[in-house]
Structure formats: C-alpha cells, structure tokens
Design a protein around this motif. Structure first.
Motif, PDB file in Angstrom:
ATOM      1  N   ASN A  49       0.962  -1.280   0.120  1.00 20.70           N
ATOM      2  CA  ASN A  49      -0.060  -0.038   0.070  1.00 20.70           C
ATOM      3  C   ASN A  49       0.832   1.304  -0.030  1.00 20.70           C
ATOM      4  N   ILE A  50       2.023   1.257  -0.964  1.00 19.90           N
ATOM      5  CA  ILE A  50       2.973   2.259  -0.944  1.00 19.90           C
ATOM      6  C   ILE A  50       2.702   2.701  -2.578  1.00 19.90           C
ATOM      7  N   PRO A  51       2.396   4.082  -2.838  1.00 16.00           N
ATOM      8  CA  PRO A  51       2.593   4.291  -4.402  1.00 16.00           C
ATOM      9  C   PRO A  51       4.148   4.371  -4.698  1.00 16.00           C
ATOM     10  N   MET A  52       4.079   4.116  -6.242  1.00 16.88           N
ATOM     11  CA  MET A  52       5.371   3.799  -6.861  1.00 16.88           C
ATOM     12  C   MET A  52       5.615   4.912  -7.890  1.00 16.88           C
ATOM     13  N   HIS A  53       6.891   5.309  -7.931  1.00 14.83           N
ATOM     14  CA  HIS A  53       7.326   6.162  -9.042  1.00 14.83           C
ATOM     15  C   HIS A  53       8.269   5.659  -9.821  1.00 14.83           C
ATOM     16  N   GLN A  54       8.143   5.825 -11.083  1.00 15.49           N
ATOM     17  CA  GLN A  54       8.879   4.982 -12.070  1.00 15.49           C
ATOM     18  C   GLN A  54       9.869   5.994 -12.874  1.00 15.49           C
ATOM     19  N   VAL A  55      11.040   5.142 -13.075  1.00 22.03           N
ATOM     20  CA  VAL A  55      12.058   5.725 -14.078  1.00 22.03           C
ATOM     21  C   VAL A  55      12.373   4.992 -15.051  1.00 22.03           C
ATOM     22  N   ASN A  56      12.109   5.121 -16.211  1.00 23.83           N
ATOM     23  CA  ASN A  56      12.438   4.540 -17.602  1.00 23.83           C
ATOM     24  C   ASN A  56      13.842   4.533 -18.082  1.00 23.83           C
ATOM     25  N   CYS A  57      14.775   3.816 -17.786  1.00 25.01           N
ATOM     26  CA  CYS A  57      16.174   4.207 -18.261  1.00 25.01           C
ATOM     27  C   CYS A  57      16.170   4.031 -19.856  1.00 25.01           C
ATOM     28  N   SER A  58      17.244   4.842 -20.449  1.00 23.89           N
ATOM     29  CA  SER A  58      17.669   4.918 -21.705  1.00 23.89           C
ATOM     30  C   SER A  58      19.184   5.624 -21.681  1.00 23.89           C
ATOM     31  N   VAL A  59      19.668   5.553 -22.772  1.00 23.24           N
ATOM     32  CA  VAL A  59      20.931   6.265 -22.816  1.00 23.24           C
ATOM     33  C   VAL A  59      20.854   7.799 -22.840  1.00 23.24           C
ATOM     34  N   ASP A  60      19.615   8.178 -22.919  1.00 24.13           N
ATOM     35  CA  ASP A  60      19.317   9.599 -23.062  1.00 24.13           C
ATOM     36  C   ASP A  60      19.004  10.189 -21.582  1.00 24.13           C
ATOM     37  N   LEU A  61      18.863   9.015 -20.512  1.00 28.74           N
ATOM     38  CA  LEU A  61      18.484   9.496 -19.347  1.00 28.74           C
ATOM     39  C   LEU A  61      19.856  10.625 -18.518  1.00 28.74           C
ATOM     40  N   LEU A  99      10.582   3.847  -5.385  1.00 34.20           N
ATOM     41  CA  LEU A  99      11.271   4.315  -6.686  1.00 34.20           C
ATOM     42  C   LEU A  99      11.518   2.951  -7.392  1.00 34.20           C
ATOM     43  N   TYR A 100      10.868   3.034  -8.625  1.00 35.08           N
ATOM     44  CA  TYR A 100      11.183   1.783  -9.431  1.00 35.08           C
ATOM     45  C   TYR A 100      11.985   2.273 -10.686  1.00 35.08           C
ATOM     46  N   ILE A 101      13.105   1.687 -10.718  1.00 38.19           N
ATOM     47  CA  ILE A 101      13.936   2.146 -11.575  1.00 38.19           C
ATOM     48  C   ILE A 101      14.113   0.892 -12.810  1.00 38.19           C
ATOM     49  N   ASP A 102      13.405   1.014 -14.099  1.00 36.05           N
ATOM     50  CA  ASP A 102      13.409   0.024 -15.069  1.00 36.05           C
ATOM     51  C   ASP A 102      14.397  -0.211 -15.944  1.00 36.05           C
ATOM     52  N   GLU A 103      14.923  -1.148 -16.281  1.00 37.63           N
ATOM     53  CA  GLU A 103      15.994  -1.160 -17.312  1.00 37.63           C
ATOM     54  C   GLU A 103      17.107  -0.453 -16.921  1.00 37.63           C
ATOM     55  N   ILE A 104      17.726  -0.494 -15.681  1.00 40.08           N
ATOM     56  CA  ILE A 104      18.729   0.257 -15.083  1.00 40.08           C
ATOM     57  C   ILE A 104      20.054   0.228 -15.862  1.00 40.08           C
ATOM     58  N   ASN A 105      20.376  -0.871 -16.613  1.00 44.28           N
ATOM     59  CA  ASN A 105      21.512  -1.089 -17.121  1.00 44.28           C
ATOM     60  C   ASN A 105      21.497  -0.501 -18.759  1.00 44.28           C
ATOM     61  N   MET A 106      20.227   0.243 -18.721  1.00 43.25           N
ATOM     62  CA  MET A 106      20.449   0.933 -20.134  1.00 43.25           C
ATOM     63  C   MET A 106      20.898   2.372 -20.025  1.00 43.25           C
ATOM     64  N   ALA A 107      20.963   2.910 -18.803  1.00 43.59           N
ATOM     65  CA  ALA A 107      21.547   4.155 -18.401  1.00 43.59           C
ATOM     66  C   ALA A 107      23.114   4.167 -18.708  1.00 43.59           C
ATOM     67  N   LYS A 108      23.671   5.558 -19.189  1.00 44.89           N
ATOM     68  CA  LYS A 108      24.954   5.384 -19.227  1.00 44.89           C
ATOM     69  C   LYS A 108      25.845   5.564 -17.902  1.00 44.89           C
ATOM     70  N   PRO A 109      26.560   4.947 -17.582  1.00 49.37           N
ATOM     71  CA  PRO A 109      27.228   4.598 -16.372  1.00 49.37           C
ATOM     72  C   PRO A 109      27.378   5.901 -15.533  1.00 49.37           C
ATOM     73  N   GLU A 110      27.736   6.837 -16.365  1.00 49.90           N
ATOM     74  CA  GLU A 110      28.241   8.218 -15.484  1.00 49.90           C
ATOM     75  C   GLU A 110      26.779   8.841 -15.159  1.00 49.90           C
ATOM     76  N   THR A 111      25.572   8.564 -15.428  1.00 49.44           N
ATOM     77  CA  THR A 111      24.449   9.158 -15.087  1.00 49.44           C
ATOM     78  C   THR A 111      24.092   8.686 -13.578  1.00 49.44           C
ATOM     79  N   LEU A 112      24.255   7.492 -13.248  1.00 54.44           N
ATOM     80  CA  LEU A 112      23.776   6.781 -12.132  1.00 54.44           C
ATOM     81  C   LEU A 112      24.596   7.151 -10.810  1.00 54.44           C
ATOM     82  N   PRO A 113      25.716   7.195 -10.516  1.00 56.22           N
ATOM     83  CA  PRO A 113      26.469   7.702  -9.294  1.00 56.22           C
ATOM     84  C   PRO A 113      25.765   8.796  -8.414  1.00 56.22           C
TER      85      PRO A 113
END
Length: 263
Positions: A49-61, A99-113
């Motif tokens: 019973n906790i709302p979810m916020h979604q991030v869809n990863c891509s190379v443009d993230l 926080l739901y991060i979908d396809e996290i390994n689609m993002a550029k490595p320098e974005t996620l730190p």
C-alpha cells in the motif's frame, strides 16, 4: 486475488521481495524481458500500500530525468519566477514511497552515481539544481530491474550492483501460466489457453537452444496473443503479436513450425 497481481510458481520470489522491502533493502529484479519484473514491482506497491514512482532508463537519461528541472512559472498576477519541478527520485524520497528504476543497465554509467547516497545507508541526496539536502522519509524503497545481455544494455557498475539484493525472475509456465492468462487476458476458452501454454513451452525450448530470441517467449506477448485470439484466428494472432516482431527469417519459420504443431 487482485487483478494483475504477480504470480509465480516460486512463491519465495514475492515473499522474499516483501521481506526485503520491510528491511529497507534495495531490490534488483534480474530476468529476461517480459518475465513480469514490472508486474512484480506493481504488485509489491499494491501489497505494501505504497505508491510507486517509475524511471524508465535509456541512453538519454540525465540528472533532470531523475531529479527534476527548473522552469519559469507565471503566477496569477503575471509575476514570473523560477521554480523547481521535482522528478521521480525526489518525489519518492520526500513522500516515503517506492522508486522503481526500469532497465537500469540501459542508462549511461556516468549518470547513475548521483544516486549512490540514495541507495546506501544514508538515504540522502544533495539536489545539484537547488542545493537542498533531501533525506528520504520512512517508507522509501528502491526497486530496479535489469535485462542482461540485450542490445543497448551495459554491464552494471559493481559499486552500484553491490547496493542491491538480487532476485532472479524467470518466465512462468504450466498451470501458473494458465492462471495468469485467465486473469490478465480476455480469453476464457480453457482448451485454447492450454494449447497456448504448450505452444509457449515449445518457444521456451527454442530460446534455450538459441533458435529464437527470448522476446518471442515473453509473457507480455502471450497476454496480447490471448486477447487477439478472442477476435481472430489463432495463427493470425500469433503473427501479429510474435512473428511480425522478428526480423530474422529463420526465427519466423521456427515459430511457424511450432504453430503448425500446436494448433
């Protein structure tokens, strides 16, 4: 049972995910596309019973996609001011939500730190756009999903992966798959559903043997196939939902052979 709830013959997947959330551990759902990772995250959100916020990863993230952005706001009196519109990460932290991060390994490595402090014991972030220090409220949880080995994906940074506990999510089959098709599609012809399940088993065998790509055996495609089978012949439904998505002639022919065998 709620509509769309995640179902798997391995009940420990859902049970362990709930336990990890209660311990405030970050969860990494690892499995092939269409295996139900997003459905599992949605079911956890409903169950807790906790709302979810979604991030869809891509190379443009970029940082703005994660945290938010500044914009010019004109109030009722016509006065303009610069305000900050919060993104999914900050919203989830401030509201103590998922926080739901979908396809996290689609993002550029320098974005996620930028999320390192959010994902470790600190549960804290300094907003680079405003200087505000944000400490996550109680209830904040992070779930991420990863498809390994797919086009466009990158190896996940070990420092990032170490901040998660991994749960493997594989495709479902047999009577469990029958139940999912009955619940999540418009098809209620049990005989045809059983044939579709057997057809899917053949597809899974072909994916293991490397004859076709894993996307062809996804649960998502089967649900679409089952819906279409209520309004058109099964062979056309399979063509629309599976065969025409493939570009390799050999893969298409392999699935056509499976159609002939099963239907």
């Amino acid at each position: 049972m709620i509509q769309g709830k995640y179902i798997n013959q391995d009940k420990s997947i859902f049970e362990d995910a709930v336990s990890l959330m209660q311990l405030n551990k970050n969860i990494l759902l690892k499995g092939p596309t269409g295996s139900g990772k997003t459905r599992l995250a949605e079911s956890l959100s409903q169950h807790m019973n906790i709302p979810m916020h979604q991030v869809n990863c891509s190379v443009d993230l970029d940082a703005e996609s994660l945290l938010g952005y500044k914009t010019v706001y004109t109030n009722d009196s016509g006065h303009q001011e610069i305000i900050f519109i919060e993104g999914p990460v900050i919203k989830a932290m401030k509201e103590g939500q998922i926080l739901y991060i979908d396809e996290i390994n689609m993002a550029k490595p320098e974005t996620l730190p930028i999320l390192n402090g959010v994902l470790d014991y600190r549960r804290q972030l300094t907003n680079p756009f405003t200087g505000e220090v944000i400490k996550a409220e109680k209830g904040f949880n992070v779930i991420a999903a990863i498809n390994e080995g797919y086009i466009g994906t990158l190896p996940m940074n070990e420092a990032l992966k170490n901040r998660f506990v991994v749960i493997e999510v594989d495709y479902i089959s047999g009577t469990v798959l029958e139940e999912v098709i009955q619940q999540q599609s418009q098809l209620n012809d049990l005989t045809l559903i059983q044939k579709i399940v057997k057809f899917n088993e053949d597809l899974r065998t072909m994916t293991r043997q490397g004859q076709i790509s894993e996307e062809a055996a996804s649960i998502r495609a089967l649900i679409d196939l089952s819906d279409l089978a209520t309004v058109m012949p099964i062979d056309r439904a399979i063509k629309r939902t599976i065969i025409d998505k493939l570009e390799d002639d050999r893969e298409q022919q392999a699935i056509l052979n499976a159609v002939e065998l099963n239907f």
